[in-house]
Design an enzyme around this catalytic site. Structure first.
Site, PDB file in Angstrom:
ATOM      1  CE  LYS A 105      -3.945  -2.227   2.159  1.00 52.81           C
ATOM      2  NZ  LYS A 105      -3.561  -3.344   2.835  1.00 52.81           N
TER       3      LYS A 105
HETATM    4  O1  LIG Z   1      -9.458  -3.418   1.385  1.00 53.18           O
HETATM    5  C1  LIG Z   1      -8.462  -4.086   1.947  1.00 53.18           C
HETATM    6  C2  LIG Z   1      -7.218  -4.102   1.621  1.00 53.18           C
HETATM    7  C3  LIG Z   1      -6.316  -4.994   2.047  1.00 53.18           C
HETATM    8  N1  LIG Z   1      -6.696  -5.823   2.872  1.00 53.18           N
HETATM    9  C4  LIG Z   1      -5.533  -6.800   3.496  1.00 53.18           C
HETATM   10  O2  LIG Z   1      -5.927  -7.800   2.901  1.00 53.18           O
HETATM   11  C5  LIG Z   1      -5.806  -8.976   4.145  1.00 53.18           C
HETATM   12  C6  LIG Z   1      -6.979  -9.501   4.692  1.00 53.18           C
HETATM   13  O3  LIG Z   1      -6.724 -10.473   5.740  1.00 53.18           O
HETATM   14  P1  LIG Z   1      -7.927 -11.588   6.298  1.00 53.18           P
HETATM   15  O4  LIG Z   1      -7.152 -12.246   7.379  1.00 53.18           O
HETATM   16  O5  LIG Z   1      -8.324 -12.241   5.018  1.00 53.18           O
HETATM   17  O6  LIG Z   1      -8.759 -10.585   6.739  1.00 53.18           O
HETATM   18  C7  LIG Z   1      -4.974  -7.970   5.345  1.00 53.18           C
HETATM   19  O7  LIG Z   1      -3.557  -8.189   4.539  1.00 53.18           O
HETATM   20  C8  LIG Z   1      -5.437  -6.799   4.787  1.00 53.18           C
HETATM   21  O8  LIG Z   1      -4.330  -5.980   5.194  1.00 53.18           O
HETATM   22  C9  LIG Z   1      -7.882  -5.871   3.603  1.00 53.18           C
HETATM   23  O9  LIG Z   1      -8.314  -6.634   4.362  1.00 53.18           O
HETATM   24  N2  LIG Z   1      -8.710  -5.252   2.931  1.00 53.18           N
END
Ligand SMILES: O=c1ccn([C@@H]2O[C@H](COP(=O)(O)O)[C@@H](O)[C@H]2O)c(=O)[nH]1
Length: 306
Positions: A105
């Site tokens: 990001k």
């Molecule tokens: O909008 C967003 C952008 C990035 N993320 C990232 O994805 C994963 C989600 O993790 P889970 O454990 O599957 O919930 C995490 O690295 C976030 O920083 C997001 O969730 N939403």
């Protein structure tokens, strides 16, 4: 790289990405013990523990999936030792022929974005030599600074055949505070989606998809449906499935009619599967087998709606 991603999704029949977001609290005790016995309860010890944990998961799932998404924050929290493990994880996944989407990001004024793009996707010049540094395949990028912040990434993508995913509509509960604001009658996320389409128009690969993709959360399916139409050539990286409540049935409109165009992420739901009731019978010692089963289940779940 977008063409490789599409090819690997077709080969694996798995439009999913495993998020490598290791937290020490997920790492089985026996792995932590070995790491702490060797390095003590230090940043190095923590880094070694998450490396062994990651390696176990990658070994268990790599043949099922096209891609991984390491989240750099989970490594950065351990400083340089953590970043070394981020690098080791990227290299290891690439050695398994996985596409690596770095969730970093980034985005800044043009000159600073150029340095981020070089460090993560490109090559840095040192005198007469050049070096690929982190060497990921894709990076997530924040569009808040506008075209100045994105163009250096797109330029590096063109030179190096890499790709980016631009944050368009994020999965978190307060994403609407800014992203849903109306500007000339349209929500900001739609305007950013239109820019993604524009930024990517000279980067369309043989697969028909562009090197400039978008992040759209699984938790906002109505918006995902609209955005799919605004960015027909962009792949959508979809976080929010599983741990954040996104469901497969909500995701059908994130895909194009060719059954492609989206890749759904799950991080905690896969890497910490052994902690869920559903997979508890695997036990801590078999955490990686639990992750493999969670991947098999996720692939079936997503494909059931396509
Ligand atoms: O909008 C967003 C952008 C990035 N993320 C990232 O994805 C994963 C989600 O993790 P889970 O454990 O599957 O919930 C995490 O690295 C976030 O920083 C997001 O969730 N939403």
């Amino acid at each position: 790289m977008i063409d490789k991603l599409v090819k690997k999704i077709k080969e694996t029949k798995a439009p999913i990405v495993v998020g490598l977001d290791p937290m020490l609290s997920y790492v089985p005790e026996y792995i932590k013990k070995t790491a702490f016995d060797e390095y003590g309860e230090t940043l190095e010890g923590a880094a070694e523990a998450i490396w062994q944990y990651n390696k176990g998961i990658v070994d268990a799932v790599h043949d099922l999936i096209p891609a991984v998404k390491p989240q750099i924050a989970m490594y950065e929290q351990f400083g340089i030792e953590g970043l070394k493990v981020f690098q080791k994880t990227v290299d290891y996944c690439k050695s398994k022929d996985l596409v690596v989407i770095a969730d970093i990001k980034r985005g800044d004024i043009g000159s600073t974005s150029a340095a981020y793009a070089v460090g993560h996707l490109g090559k840095v010049a040192v005198g007469s030599k050049t070096y690929s540094v982190f060497g990921e395949d894709f990076a997530t990028v924040n569009p808040y600074l506008g075209t100045d912040g994105i163009k250096p990434f797109v330029d590096v993508c063109k030179e190096e055949k890499k790709g980016i995913f631009v944050l368009v509509k994020t999965s978190n509960p307060s994403s609407g505070e800014f992203q849903d604001r109306l500007i000339d009658g349209k929500p900001l996320y739609e305007l950013v989606g239109a820019m993604v389409n524009e930024w990517g128009k000279d980067t369309i690969g043989e697969s028909g998809y562009s090197s400039v993709g978008a992040v759209v959360g699984a938790t906002y399916p109505e918006m995902g449906k609209v955005l799919r139409k605004i960015m027909p050539k962009s792949f959508i990286l979809v976080p929010g499935y599983g741990a954040q409540g996104g469901k497969a049935a909500d995701l059908v409109h994130y895909f194009n009619e060719d059954g492609l165009g989206a890749i759904v992420n799950s991080s905690r739901g896969i890497i910490a599967a052994y902690k869920q009731e559903k997979y508890a019978s695997f036990g801590e010692a078999n955490y990686a087998d639990a992750s493999r089963q969670a991947v098999v289940d996720m692939i079936e779940d997503i494909n059931s709606v396509l």
